[in-house]
Motif scaffolding. Sequence first.
Motif, short mmCIF file in Angstrom:
data_model
loop_
_atom_site.label_atom_id
_atom_site.label_comp_id
_atom_site.label_asym_id
_atom_site.label_seq_id
_atom_site.Cartn_x
_atom_site.Cartn_y
_atom_site.Cartn_z
N LYS A 37 0.86 -1.19 0.00
CA LYS A 37 0.00 0.00 0.00
C LYS A 37 0.89 1.23 0.00
CE LYS A 37 -0.68 -0.50 5.02
NZ LYS A 37 0.10 -1.76 5.14
N VAL A 38 0.27 2.37 -0.29
CA VAL A 38 1.03 3.62 -0.41
C VAL A 38 1.83 3.92 0.85
CG1 VAL A 38 0.81 6.12 -0.64
CG2 VAL A 38 -0.49 4.61 -2.16
N GLU A 39 1.23 3.67 2.02
CA GLU A 39 1.92 3.96 3.28
C GLU A 39 3.21 3.14 3.39
OE1 GLU A 39 -1.24 3.31 2.94
OE2 GLU A 39 -2.29 5.08 3.67
N ASP A 40 3.22 1.92 2.85
CA ASP A 40 4.43 1.11 2.87
C ASP A 40 5.56 1.78 2.09
OD1 ASP A 40 2.99 -0.80 4.26
OD2 ASP A 40 2.69 -2.10 2.54
N ALA A 41 5.22 2.33 0.93
CA ALA A 41 6.22 2.99 0.11
C ALA A 41 6.76 4.24 0.80
CB ALA A 41 5.63 3.35 -1.25
N GLU A 61 1.75 3.95 -8.22
CA GLU A 61 1.47 4.50 -6.88
C GLU A 61 2.73 4.46 -6.01
OE1 GLU A 61 -2.38 2.73 -8.44
OE2 GLU A 61 -0.24 2.24 -8.48
N THR A 62 3.52 3.39 -6.16
CA THR A 62 4.75 3.28 -5.37
C THR A 62 5.76 4.34 -5.77
OG1 THR A 62 4.41 0.89 -5.13
CG2 THR A 62 6.63 1.73 -4.72
N ALA A 64 5.12 7.20 -7.15
CA ALA A 64 4.63 8.51 -6.71
C ALA A 64 4.92 8.75 -5.23
CB ALA A 64 3.13 8.63 -6.97
N ALA A 65 4.85 7.68 -4.44
CA ALA A 65 5.07 7.81 -2.99
C ALA A 65 6.55 7.77 -2.63
CB ALA A 65 4.33 6.69 -2.25
N ALA A 66 7.36 7.11 -3.45
CA ALA A 66 8.80 6.98 -3.19
C ALA A 66 9.56 7.25 -4.49
CB ALA A 66 9.12 5.59 -2.65
N PRO A 67 9.55 8.49 -4.95
CA PRO A 67 10.03 8.80 -6.31
C PRO A 67 11.52 8.63 -6.53
CG PRO A 67 9.52 10.82 -5.12
CD PRO A 67 9.03 9.69 -4.27
N GLU A 68 12.30 8.50 -5.47
CA GLU A 68 13.75 8.40 -5.63
C GLU A 68 14.29 7.04 -5.22
OE1 GLU A 68 15.29 11.74 -3.48
OE2 GLU A 68 14.80 13.17 -5.07
N THR A 69 13.41 6.08 -4.95
CA THR A 69 13.82 4.75 -4.50
C THR A 69 13.78 3.75 -5.64
OG1 THR A 69 12.97 5.22 -2.28
CG2 THR A 69 13.39 2.91 -2.82
N ALA A 96 5.94 2.49 -16.10
CA ALA A 96 5.33 3.23 -14.98
C ALA A 96 6.37 3.72 -13.98
CB ALA A 96 4.31 2.36 -14.27
N GLY A 97 7.64 3.31 -14.17
CA GLY A 97 8.69 3.81 -13.29
C GLY A 97 9.52 2.77 -12.58
#
Length: 273
Positions: A37-41, A61-62, A64-69, A96-97
Motif C-alpha cells: 500500500k502507499v503507506e508502505d512505500a 502508486e509506489t 509517486a510515494a517513493a520517487p527516488e527509491t 510506470a517507473g
Amino acid sequence: MPTIFTFGGKMAKRNVTVADLQAGKGKRQFTETTVFKVEDAITGAAAGIDVLRPEDTFVAETVAAAPETFISALIPFDAYETPDQILGAAIRAVSAGADAVYTPRGLKVVEMLAREGIPVQGHLGLVPRKSTWVGGLRAIGKTCDEALQLYQTFKDLENAGAYAAEVELVPPETLALINERTSLVTYSIGCGGVGDVIFLFMDDICGELESPPRHAKAYADLRSLRAQLRAEQIKALTAFKEDVDAGTFPGPGKAARMANEELDAFREALDRM
C-alpha cells in the motif's frame, strides 16, 4: 544521487541503480522490502530502504510515494499465462517507473525479458510456489550434491541474462561460496544474512504476523497495536450505537440552529402552501 532516464521516458533521481547494485557486490549490503500500500512505500523510503518491491499493478502508486527509491516490480507467477502477457506486464511496469522486474517463472521468460533490455531478477533456492518439486517448504543446498545443482541453476540464470536472483532458504555457507562465483546480485531471504541485498517482507519486519517464519525478525509489534486499534474502534462504534438507541446522540451544540424569527416565518410560509 544519480540521475536516470526511466524506461517510461522521464528524468528521475534514484538512490541506487542496477550498476550500483552490481558494483556493490561483495563490498556492501543493500536492503529490500515489500510494498502493498502507499503507506508502505512512504515509510520504506523514509527509513532509507534501498529497494522496494510492489506488484506490477502497483508500480505507479509506489513511484509517486517513493520517487527516488529503486523499484523492483513483482510479476506474479499466477497473474499472466502467456509469454506475450508477461512481456506486456513487464513493459507496463518499467514504463510506470520500475527500475527492474522480478519473476519466479522459468529461464525462457527471463531470456525474453532480458532481450528487451529490462533488468530482470529470477528466483533460486526454495521457490515456495514450486515447493512440491523438492518435497515441501525446506532449505535448499544442505548437501554437496544439492549445492552443486543449485550452483548450476545460478549459472543457468546468468546465461539467461538475469542481473539478479532472489535466493531463498539456502544455508549461509552454501550461498557464501556460490556468491563468490556468480555475477548475479543476490537478494537473499532466510540465508543467514549472506547476500548482496538482504530482503525481508515488511509484515515480518514490523511484527504483523502471528506465526512468522523462522528467518524473520520483528523490529516492532504492529500486530498488537492493530489489535488495540480494533478494540478502540469497536469501543467507539458500540458507544455511538448505544447513544443513538438511547436518543442521546448527537446532543446539544452539535448542529446548526435556525433563528426563532426565521423558523416562525418558515412555518407560516409552509402553512400558506
